[in-house]
Design a protein around this motif. Sequence first.
Motif, PDB file in Angstrom:
ATOM      1  N   HIS A  54       0.757  -1.373  -0.107  1.00 13.39           N
ATOM      2  CA  HIS A  54      -0.039   0.016  -0.047  1.00 13.39           C
ATOM      3  C   HIS A  54       0.770   1.236   0.018  1.00 13.39           C
ATOM      4  CE1 HIS A  54       0.511   0.737   4.065  1.00 13.39           C
ATOM      5  NE2 HIS A  54       0.328  -0.406   4.531  1.00 13.39           N
ATOM      6  N   ASN A  55       0.170   2.146  -0.595  1.00 13.02           N
ATOM      7  CA  ASN A  55       1.100   3.430  -0.831  1.00 13.02           C
ATOM      8  C   ASN A  55       1.238   4.345   0.613  1.00 13.02           C
ATOM      9  OD1 ASN A  55       0.945   3.239  -3.430  1.00 13.02           O
ATOM     10  ND2 ASN A  55      -0.804   4.489  -3.830  1.00 13.02           N
TER      11      ASN A  55
ATOM     12  N   LEU B 160     -22.258   5.957  13.455  1.00 12.03           N
ATOM     13  CA  LEU B 160     -20.793   5.856  13.473  1.00 12.03           C
ATOM     14  C   LEU B 160     -20.106   6.004  11.856  1.00 12.03           C
ATOM     15  CD1 LEU B 160     -20.323   3.388  15.992  1.00 12.03           C
ATOM     16  CD2 LEU B 160     -20.087   5.835  16.346  1.00 12.03           C
ATOM     17  N   TRP B 161     -19.177   6.857  11.731  1.00 15.93           N
ATOM     18  CA  TRP B 161     -18.556   7.140  10.265  1.00 15.93           C
ATOM     19  C   TRP B 161     -17.208   6.760  10.327  1.00 15.93           C
ATOM     20  CZ3 TRP B 161     -14.827  11.112   8.818  1.00 15.93           C
ATOM     21  CH2 TRP B 161     -14.576  11.035   7.491  1.00 15.93           C
ATOM     22  N   MET B 162     -16.690   5.847   9.347  1.00 21.41           N
ATOM     23  CA  MET B 162     -15.617   5.626   9.044  1.00 21.41           C
ATOM     24  C   MET B 162     -15.063   5.716   7.673  1.00 21.41           C
ATOM     25  SD  MET B 162     -15.415   1.547   9.250  1.00 21.41           S
ATOM     26  CE  MET B 162     -13.681   1.417   8.514  1.00 21.41           C
ATOM     27  N   THR B 163     -13.760   5.908   7.371  1.00 24.96           N
ATOM     28  CA  THR B 163     -13.373   6.036   6.299  1.00 24.96           C
ATOM     29  C   THR B 163     -11.956   5.272   5.882  1.00 24.96           C
ATOM     30  OG1 THR B 163     -12.695   7.544   4.371  1.00 24.96           O
ATOM     31  CG2 THR B 163     -12.017   8.384   6.672  1.00 24.96           C
ATOM     32  N   ILE B 164     -11.769   4.554   4.748  1.00 26.59           N
ATOM     33  CA  ILE B 164     -10.396   4.199   4.389  1.00 26.59           C
ATOM     34  C   ILE B 164     -10.050   4.872   2.793  1.00 26.59           C
ATOM     35  CG2 ILE B 164      -9.271   2.056   3.697  1.00 26.59           C
ATOM     36  CD1 ILE B 164     -10.963   0.554   5.630  1.00 26.59           C
ATOM     37  N   GLY B 165      -8.953   5.096   2.582  1.00 20.25           N
ATOM     38  CA  GLY B 165      -8.695   5.740   1.310  1.00 20.25           C
ATOM     39  C   GLY B 165      -8.665   4.706   0.498  1.00 20.25           C
ATOM     40  N   ALA B 166      -8.658   5.269  -0.884  1.00 16.86           N
ATOM     41  CA  ALA B 166      -8.746   4.454  -1.959  1.00 16.86           C
ATOM     42  C   ALA B 166      -7.215   3.985  -2.805  1.00 16.86           C
ATOM     43  CB  ALA B 166      -9.601   4.856  -3.125  1.00 16.86           C
ATOM     44  N   SER B 167      -6.264   4.260  -2.018  1.00 17.52           N
ATOM     45  CA  SER B 167      -5.014   3.990  -2.567  1.00 17.52           C
ATOM     46  C   SER B 167      -4.666   2.731  -2.730  1.00 17.52           C
ATOM     47  CB  SER B 167      -3.836   4.881  -1.661  1.00 17.52           C
ATOM     48  OG  SER B 167      -3.768   4.483  -0.381  1.00 17.52           O
ATOM     49  N   ARG B 168      -3.422   2.478  -3.406  1.00 16.19           N
ATOM     50  CA  ARG B 168      -3.144   0.906  -3.676  1.00 16.19           C
ATOM     51  C   ARG B 168      -2.799   0.479  -2.417  1.00 16.19           C
ATOM     52  NH1 ARG B 168       1.991  -1.704  -4.269  1.00 16.19           N
ATOM     53  NH2 ARG B 168       3.093   0.314  -3.766  1.00 16.19           N
ATOM     54  N   GLY B 169      -3.583  -0.851  -2.444  1.00 12.30           N
ATOM     55  CA  GLY B 169      -3.240  -1.900  -1.329  1.00 12.30           C
ATOM     56  C   GLY B 169      -4.336  -1.578  -0.258  1.00 12.30           C
TER      57      GLY B 169
END
Length: 267
Positions: free
Chosen positions: A11-12, A167-176
């Motif tokens: 991942h990046n 509840l809110w959560m986020t995960i980025g869309a970068s490689r890996g």
Amino acid sequence: VLDYRDHGREHNGHFYQNLHQRFIQHHVPEAVLRYANHVVTINRRMKELTLGSSNSLSHNDVSIIPQGYDPEDFAGDAPRGEHGRLHIAHTGTFYIDRRPDAFLTALALFFERHPRARGDVLVSFAGTPREEDRKRVASLKLDDCVRILGYLPHRDCVVLTRSADVLWMTIGASRGMDVASTGKLYEYLAARKPILASVPAGEARNTLQHSGVAFLTEPDDSDAMAAHLETLYTLWREGKLPSPAAGYVEQFDRRQLTGKLARVFAD
């Protein structure tokens, strides 16, 4: 038995200070895997990457034991929430491509479309504060309904998640990032609240899809988040916010997961 849960090369978000560190990151895990009798990892994608990193391991040499939650943290009645307001909470520090920008834009869009809802919504961010996030809140004129609490001890984060409505959560869309599942996800499920999740395709999204309480968007899709906020607001007003099935949540109880690990050692 090797606990192997961070395939950083994929991942990046992984940075190397020098070539020596890069060499260690690439070759030491391979050597450790070669000498392990058995490997435990946290999800299916991580197992695939682990098997791909080793010529000495077979399918049966790698077990999946997911992250989980401590049931003692969630025992008893949930703390009282914000009376008369839809309370949306996020725990954890923002960094790299895990940022609140798209969510804050969605919140501003929601208020633009439903101005009367503004006084009914409170958003809380718990985690090491960043000046750029404060500026983003101010630029969107959300100071009256978004509070940045800063760092909180874990016990206080649990209180926050249990007292919130959503509840809110986020995960980025970068490689890996398809391999990321995050410890936060399982504590969110243990809080038994609906989850607005801005996450890419991958392990976290798969877990959320099966929970029955996830409102899913891509990480940067503010329009979809705004639409989900409208749905959640309506459900809150009607007293119909969903809660995950107990059976689904309890599979992530760390007592259950410890039993799985005990069976690995027994075998």
